[in-house]
Scaffold this motif. Structure first.
Motif, short mmCIF file in Angstrom:
data_model
loop_
_atom_site.label_atom_id
_atom_site.label_comp_id
_atom_site.label_asym_id
_atom_site.label_seq_id
_atom_site.Cartn_x
_atom_site.Cartn_y
_atom_site.Cartn_z
N PHE A 223 74.85 52.79 57.27
CA PHE A 223 75.88 51.80 57.52
C PHE A 223 75.53 50.85 58.68
CE2 PHE A 223 78.11 55.61 55.87
CZ PHE A 223 78.50 55.08 54.64
N ILE A 224 75.12 51.42 59.81
CA ILE A 224 74.81 50.58 60.97
C ILE A 224 73.67 49.62 60.65
CG2 ILE A 224 74.00 50.59 63.37
CD1 ILE A 224 75.39 53.24 63.75
N SER A 225 72.73 50.07 59.82
CA SER A 225 71.58 49.25 59.48
C SER A 225 71.99 47.95 58.78
CB SER A 225 70.60 50.03 58.60
OG SER A 225 71.24 50.48 57.42
N ILE A 226 73.04 48.03 57.95
CA ILE A 226 73.51 46.83 57.25
C ILE A 226 74.06 45.82 58.24
CG2 ILE A 226 75.20 45.96 55.58
CD1 ILE A 226 74.98 48.59 54.10
N VAL A 227 74.81 46.31 59.24
CA VAL A 227 75.36 45.44 60.28
C VAL A 227 74.23 44.79 61.07
CG1 VAL A 227 76.78 45.34 62.37
CG2 VAL A 227 77.44 46.84 60.46
N VAL B 189 60.24 39.37 63.96
CA VAL B 189 60.17 40.54 64.85
C VAL B 189 61.45 41.36 64.74
CG1 VAL B 189 60.01 41.31 67.25
CG2 VAL B 189 58.57 39.42 66.44
N LEU B 190 62.59 40.68 64.80
CA LEU B 190 63.88 41.37 64.70
C LEU B 190 64.05 42.03 63.33
CD1 LEU B 190 66.22 38.71 66.39
CD2 LEU B 190 65.41 40.87 67.38
N PHE B 191 63.55 41.36 62.29
CA PHE B 191 63.65 41.90 60.94
C PHE B 191 62.85 43.20 60.81
CE2 PHE B 191 62.27 42.28 56.52
CZ PHE B 191 63.48 42.16 55.85
N PHE C 166 70.23 31.97 60.86
CA PHE C 166 71.19 30.99 60.32
C PHE C 166 71.73 30.11 61.44
CE2 PHE C 166 75.58 29.80 59.35
CZ PHE C 166 75.45 29.24 58.09
N HIS C 167 72.17 30.72 62.52
CA HIS C 167 72.73 30.01 63.67
C HIS C 167 71.71 29.05 64.28
CE1 HIS C 167 74.81 29.39 67.52
NE2 HIS C 167 73.67 29.72 68.12
N LYS C 168 70.52 29.54 64.52
CA LYS C 168 69.49 28.74 65.17
C LYS C 168 69.05 27.56 64.32
CE LYS C 168 68.90 31.06 69.02
NZ LYS C 168 69.19 30.45 70.35
N LEU C 169 68.78 27.80 63.05
CA LEU C 169 68.27 26.73 62.19
C LEU C 169 69.34 25.68 61.88
CD1 LEU C 169 65.99 28.61 59.62
CD2 LEU C 169 65.36 27.47 61.75
N PHE D 244 69.98 38.17 60.32
CA PHE D 244 70.04 36.96 59.48
C PHE D 244 70.99 35.92 60.08
CE2 PHE D 244 68.09 39.63 56.21
CZ PHE D 244 67.22 38.72 55.63
N TYR D 245 72.03 36.38 60.77
CA TYR D 245 72.91 35.43 61.44
C TYR D 245 72.16 34.68 62.54
CZ TYR D 245 76.18 33.60 64.84
OH TYR D 245 76.81 32.76 65.73
#
Length: 236
Positions: free
Chosen positions: A147-151, A134-136, A161-164, A157-158
């Motif tokens: 630029f903001i889109s990359i952040v 959903v966030l993706f 990564f954090h959750k898994l 993705f973080y």
């Protein structure tokens, strides 16, 4: 600093160091093959579609072709980096029980009375992946913002990564009650900072493939000491 010292000491020991090379080489080979074949297929498909439209003349210009190649290379770079991180996480997840067991035997001797249910871990994994999707999608719509889109993409993705990564470690370290209590609240700040640093390191090509075992080792020590309030009994 004590946790960092213990983790580095464990990581550079012969047994754990051997495990670090396993996801590194396996992920590297799989991703190299994937990039090699999908790159040609993707461009062949795009050229075939474009050749049938009125836009064919526009894409015939060298500058346009160069721009497409450059953007594809940048996009491919991010895809390969993120894919390599999560692929190595998947490989390491099969080794996590062994890593946790060895650390527990050497430093903590913690006995789990009731283990975390595998179905519960699977459901949480599905929940995290669904939230990520959903966030993706939302982040994709925000690509129009330079630029903001990359952040934003990095943030999305973080999250996964954090959750898994935490789920993989905690489901092996904690008993069922401690596990459920941890997930009743948001992750403590020291866990978030740790996984954020790990994610930034993983954004460096190849480094993320090699350090996955270290991430698991560090979070294992952190979990025993900060969640279960245990002290390392053997620093040797």
């Amino acid at each position: 600093m004590n946790i960092l010292y213990l983790s580095l000491q464990n990581f550079f020991s012969k047994p754990f160091l051997k495990f670090s090379f396993l996801p590194f080489f396996v992920s590297l080979i799989i991703l190299a093959l994937l990039v090699f074949y999908t790159y040609d297929i993707f461009f062949s498909y795009i050229e075939d579609v474009i050749s049938r439209t009125f836009m064919a003349w526009f894409f015939s210009f060298s500058i346009v072709q160069f721009s497409l190649t450059f953007l594809s290379a940048i996009g491919g770079f991010f895809i390969v980096v993120f894919a390599s991180v999560f692929l190595s996480m998947l490989i390491i997840s099969f080794l996590t029980p062994y890593i946790v067991k060895k650390i527990n035997q050497k430093y903590y001797n913690y006995f789990i009375q009731k283990e975390v249910n595998s179905l519960e871990v699977l459901l949480k994994t599905f929940k995290f992946i669904l939230t990520f999707c959903v966030l993706f999608i939302i982040a994709t719509f925000l690509l129009i913002i330079p630029f903001i889109s990359i952040v934003i993409y990095y943030g999305v993705f973080y999250y996964l990564f954090h959750k898994l990564l935490l789920l993989d470690v905690l489901s092996n370290v904690l008993d069922k009650n401690s596990f459920n209590n941890f997930y009743k609240n948001s992750s403590p700040l020291n866990f978030k900072i740790s996984t954020l640093i790990f994610f930034i390191l993983s954004s460096i090509p190849l480094l993320g493939l090699f350090l996955q075992v270290f991430y698991v080792i560090f979070l294992t020590h952190l979990s025993y000491q900060k969640i279960l309030n245990l002290e390392a009994k053997n620093n040797g």
